[in-house]
Design a protein around this motif. Structure first.
Motif, PDB file in Angstrom:
ATOM      1  N   GLY A   1      16.747  19.366  72.840  1.00  0.00           N
ATOM      2  CA  GLY A   1      16.534  20.477  73.869  1.00  0.00           C
ATOM      3  C   GLY A   1      16.994  20.252  75.303  1.00  0.00           C
ATOM      4  N   GLY A   2      17.719  19.265  75.591  1.00  0.00           N
ATOM      5  CA  GLY A   2      18.155  18.754  76.767  1.00  0.00           C
ATOM      6  C   GLY A   2      17.241  18.091  77.477  1.00  0.00           C
ATOM      7  N   SER A   3      17.481  17.447  78.727  1.00  0.00           N
ATOM      8  CA  SER A   3      16.507  16.611  79.409  1.00  0.00           C
ATOM      9  C   SER A   3      15.219  16.814  79.753  1.00  0.00           C
ATOM     10  CB  SER A   3      17.488  16.133  80.866  1.00  0.00           C
ATOM     11  OG  SER A   3      17.670  17.221  81.576  1.00  0.00           O
ATOM     12  N   GLN A   4      15.130  18.193  79.826  1.00  0.00           N
ATOM     13  CA  GLN A   4      13.658  18.705  79.903  1.00  0.00           C
ATOM     14  C   GLN A   4      12.996  19.204  78.979  1.00  0.00           C
ATOM     15  OE1 GLN A   4      12.582  18.487  83.051  1.00  0.00           O
ATOM     16  NE2 GLN A   4      14.456  17.662  83.651  1.00  0.00           N
ATOM     17  N   GLY A   5      13.796  19.046  77.607  1.00  0.00           N
ATOM     18  CA  GLY A   5      13.242  19.787  76.442  1.00  0.00           C
ATOM     19  C   GLY A   5      13.202  21.396  76.170  1.00  0.00           C
ATOM     20  N   SER A   6      12.886  21.798  75.016  1.00  0.00           N
ATOM     21  CA  SER A   6      12.903  23.087  74.870  1.00  0.00           C
ATOM     22  C   SER A   6      11.583  23.612  74.153  1.00  0.00           C
ATOM     23  CB  SER A   6      14.113  23.697  74.134  1.00  0.00           C
ATOM     24  OG  SER A   6      13.822  24.604  73.615  1.00  0.00           O
ATOM     25  N   ARG A   7      10.771  24.561  75.113  1.00  0.00           N
ATOM     26  CA  ARG A   7       9.596  24.767  74.156  1.00  0.00           C
ATOM     27  C   ARG A   7       9.766  25.614  73.003  1.00  0.00           C
ATOM     28  NH1 ARG A   7       6.367  27.988  79.141  1.00  0.00           N
ATOM     29  NH2 ARG A   7       8.734  28.264  79.617  1.00  0.00           N
ATOM     30  N   THR A   8      10.765  26.238  73.070  1.00  0.00           N
ATOM     31  CA  THR A   8      11.186  27.056  71.450  1.00  0.00           C
ATOM     32  C   THR A   8      11.405  26.061  70.313  1.00  0.00           C
ATOM     33  OG1 THR A   8      11.983  29.113  72.617  1.00  0.00           O
ATOM     34  CG2 THR A   8      12.761  28.747  70.396  1.00  0.00           C
ATOM     35  N   LEU A   9      12.500  25.056  70.819  1.00  0.00           N
ATOM     36  CA  LEU A   9      12.656  24.220  69.554  1.00  0.00           C
ATOM     37  C   LEU A   9      11.411  23.135  69.264  1.00  0.00           C
ATOM     38  CD1 LEU A   9      16.406  23.024  70.821  1.00  0.00           C
ATOM     39  CD2 LEU A   9      15.514  24.854  69.180  1.00  0.00           C
ATOM     40  N   ASN A  10      10.629  22.903  70.279  1.00  0.00           N
ATOM     41  CA  ASN A  10       9.623  21.926  70.113  1.00  0.00           C
ATOM     42  C   ASN A  10       8.506  22.850  69.212  1.00  0.00           C
ATOM     43  OD1 ASN A  10      10.589  19.892  71.870  1.00  0.00           O
ATOM     44  ND2 ASN A  10       9.513  20.465  73.642  1.00  0.00           N
ATOM     45  N   ARG A  11       8.464  23.858  69.595  1.00  0.00           N
ATOM     46  CA  ARG A  11       7.407  24.711  68.798  1.00  0.00           C
ATOM     47  C   ARG A  11       7.799  24.961  67.265  1.00  0.00           C
ATOM     48  NH1 ARG A  11       7.932  29.293  70.881  1.00  0.00           N
ATOM     49  NH2 ARG A  11       9.139  30.305  69.210  1.00  0.00           N
ATOM     50  N   ALA A  12       9.117  25.173  67.183  1.00  0.00           N
ATOM     51  CA  ALA A  12       9.665  25.488  66.035  1.00  0.00           C
ATOM     52  C   ALA A  12       9.679  24.273  65.106  1.00  0.00           C
ATOM     53  CB  ALA A  12      11.129  25.972  65.936  1.00  0.00           C
ATOM     54  N   VAL A  13      10.018  23.023  65.470  1.00  0.00           N
ATOM     55  CA  VAL A  13       9.981  21.889  64.731  1.00  0.00           C
ATOM     56  C   VAL A  13       8.714  21.317  64.433  1.00  0.00           C
ATOM     57  CG1 VAL A  13      10.342  19.564  65.078  1.00  0.00           C
ATOM     58  CG2 VAL A  13      11.926  20.921  66.073  1.00  0.00           C
ATOM     59  N   GLU A  14       7.612  21.543  65.349  1.00  0.00           N
ATOM     60  CA  GLU A  14       6.301  21.383  64.923  1.00  0.00           C
ATOM     61  C   GLU A  14       5.782  22.179  63.740  1.00  0.00           C
ATOM     62  OE1 GLU A  14       1.834  20.937  66.878  1.00  0.00           O
ATOM     63  OE2 GLU A  14       3.323  21.077  68.177  1.00  0.00           O
ATOM     64  N   GLU A  15       6.214  23.532  63.805  1.00  0.00           N
ATOM     65  CA  GLU A  15       5.900  24.436  62.730  1.00  0.00           C
ATOM     66  C   GLU A  15       6.522  24.037  61.547  1.00  0.00           C
ATOM     67  OE1 GLU A  15       5.750  28.493  65.407  1.00  0.00           O
ATOM     68  OE2 GLU A  15       6.978  28.163  64.194  1.00  0.00           O
ATOM     69  N   SER A  16       7.790  23.310  61.406  1.00  0.00           N
ATOM     70  CA  SER A  16       8.475  22.975  60.270  1.00  0.00           C
ATOM     71  C   SER A  16       7.619  21.745  59.333  1.00  0.00           C
ATOM     72  CB  SER A  16       9.922  22.737  60.472  1.00  0.00           C
ATOM     73  OG  SER A  16       9.928  21.504  61.153  1.00  0.00           O
ATOM     74  N   TRP A  17       6.759  20.968  60.018  1.00  0.00           N
ATOM     75  CA  TRP A  17       6.459  19.706  59.633  1.00  0.00           C
ATOM     76  C   TRP A  17       6.009  19.710  58.409  1.00  0.00           C
ATOM     77  CZ3 TRP A  17       3.556  17.945  64.575  1.00  0.00           C
ATOM     78  CH2 TRP A  17       4.106  17.663  65.459  1.00  0.00           C
ATOM     79  N   PHE A  18       5.345  20.815  58.018  1.00  0.00           N
ATOM     80  CA  PHE A  18       4.662  20.875  56.584  1.00  0.00           C
ATOM     81  C   PHE A  18       5.402  22.026  55.672  1.00  0.00           C
ATOM     82  CE2 PHE A  18       1.562  19.882  59.901  1.00  0.00           C
ATOM     83  CZ  PHE A  18       0.924  18.754  59.617  1.00  0.00           C
ATOM     84  N   LEU A  19       6.521  22.282  56.074  1.00  0.00           N
ATOM     85  CA  LEU A  19       7.354  23.572  55.291  1.00  0.00           C
ATOM     86  C   LEU A  19       8.414  22.934  54.649  1.00  0.00           C
ATOM     87  CD1 LEU A  19       7.345  26.407  57.908  1.00  0.00           C
ATOM     88  CD2 LEU A  19       5.674  25.933  55.923  1.00  0.00           C
ATOM     89  N   TRP A  20       8.846  21.676  54.826  1.00  0.00           N
ATOM     90  CA  TRP A  20       9.840  21.143  54.282  1.00  0.00           C
ATOM     91  C   TRP A  20       9.748  20.953  52.765  1.00  0.00           C
ATOM     92  CZ3 TRP A  20      14.033  21.706  56.972  1.00  0.00           C
ATOM     93  CH2 TRP A  20      14.122  21.552  58.411  1.00  0.00           C
ATOM     94  N   PRO A  21      10.858  21.470  51.855  1.00  0.00           N
ATOM     95  CA  PRO A  21      10.489  21.471  50.458  1.00  0.00           C
ATOM     96  C   PRO A  21      10.217  19.852  49.678  1.00  0.00           C
ATOM     97  CG  PRO A  21      12.355  22.569  50.830  1.00  0.00           C
ATOM     98  CD  PRO A  21      12.057  21.983  52.180  1.00  0.00           C
TER      99      PRO A  21
END
Length: 360
Positions: A187-207
């Motif tokens: 998400g760039g040097s400062q990161g991205s709240r949107t991407l961070n949130r989505a990735v965390e939500e995905s941890w338990f969703l991968w097939p």
């Protein structure tokens, strides 16, 4: 070849300053003198001095998305900052001024045009920024990354050069598909709240069923979010690595099969140089929606999947990664399409164009 002086204008963000430095190094290697004009609060104040280029300061703020108070302050500062820039140009006596745009460039370009100094602008976004758009008809040359951007400038003055990108990105070889799909999220040097949130939500969703694609996540969070997210990531059991920032972006891209990121000009240029397929999530607050236009151009060419910030959730991330990776050859085709946007030797070409004004 004789030695000449050139002035670099533009700053505020790393995306503006880093390409200027690439061109400045090329000019210096050719025996020329290069000077920068910027503000003390922009990224140019941090990035230029270590490169041993002289930099002069002016006082100016932005005009886009800054609120009434800042707009009025900038309008009050504009005559003075333009006079400052004109005085600096008179001392430097440059052959030409090279601009990457941004609020810092405005006074410098006005001063250059007033004093009949040729102005060469680089506009890597699909839609020109505020400064370049309003001064388009006065520029001597416009160097763009997207063919459609040339329409914003007078006929015959635009050339597709691409954005100067470090050679390491171009040397990244196509990655053969493996059993595990590596997804890089940055998400760039400062990161991205949107991407961070989505990735965390995905941890338990991968097939996880037998035969499903194994996923490895390389997640760059930004320094501010890292301490909060990292412990949860480690306890989640998700496969991958997490870091506050990427010290070696070319190496991270070389490991990736697919990249999920914003669509700023530096980012998409690096994706093109590396030939990497991507899911682009434009920053919705970017000026003139330039990130959205960049992403649209990449999607139209088949190089990326565009996803709006409001659409990015963990479930949607898993859905799109699964869809893109499950179609045979699709990621490879997207990577090839991305590389078609790359322009090796952009800094060298810019230097050649700037040198062409030596007889002005």
């Amino acid at each position: 070849m004789d030695s000449f002086t050139f002035v670099m204008a533009g700053g505020g963000t790393g995306g503006h300053v880093i390409p200027l430095l690439a061109v400045a190094r090329e000019l210096r290697d050719r025996g020329h003198s290069v000077r920068f004009i910027g503000t003390r609060r922009g990224m140019e104040a941090k990035l230029v001095p270590p490169e041993n280029f002289p930099i002069e300061w002016i006082e100016i703020g932005g005009l886009k998305r800054v609120g009434l108070r800042q707009t009025l302050t900038t309008l009050v500062e504009l005559p003075s900052s333009t006079w400052q820039a004109a005085r600096l140009l008179k001392i430097a006596r440059p052959v030409a001024v090279f601009s990457m745009g941004g609020y810092v460039a405005g006074p410098v370009l006005l001063a250059a045009l007033w004093n009949s100094v040729p102005v060469v602008v680089m506009e890597p976004n699909a839609v020109p920024g505020f400064t370049h758009r309003h001064l388009a008809r006065f520029v001597a040359r416009a160097l763009v990354s997207f063919p459609e951007t040339a329409r914003a400038f007078p006929e015959g003055r635009a050339e597709v050069t691409g954005l100067p990108v470090r050679a390491e990105f171009f040397s990244i070889a196509p990655k053969p598909r493996e059993k595990t799909l590596t997804v890089l999220i940055m998400g760039g040097s400062q990161g991205s709240r949107t991407l961070n949130r989505a990735v965390e939500e995905s941890w338990f969703l991968w097939p996880k069923e037998p035969g499903a694609q194994s996923i490895r996540l390389l997640h760059q969070t930004g320094a501010a979010a890292y301490e909060d997210i990292a412990p949860r990531f480690r306890s989640s059991g998700a496969n991958g690595e997490i870091s506050p920032f990427l010290t070696d972006v070319p190496r991270a891209l070389a490991e990736a099969d697919l990249v999920v990121c914003r669509a700023g000009m530096s980012t998409v240029s690096e994706l093109a140089a590396a030939g990497k397929p991507s899911i682009l999530v434009p920053l919705p607050t970017a000026s003139d929606q330039h990130q959205l236009r960049n992403a649209e151009a990449f999607e139209k060419a088949g190089a990326a999947k565009l996803m709006l910030d409001t659409e990015m959730t963990g479930a949607r991330l898993v859905e799109e990664v699964t869809r893109l990776s499950s179609e045979p050859g699709l990621l490879e085709k997207m990577g090839t399409a991305a590389r078609a946007f790359s322009r090796p030797g952009a800094a060298r070409r810019v230097a050649e164009i700037l040198e062409s004004f030596e007889d002005h």
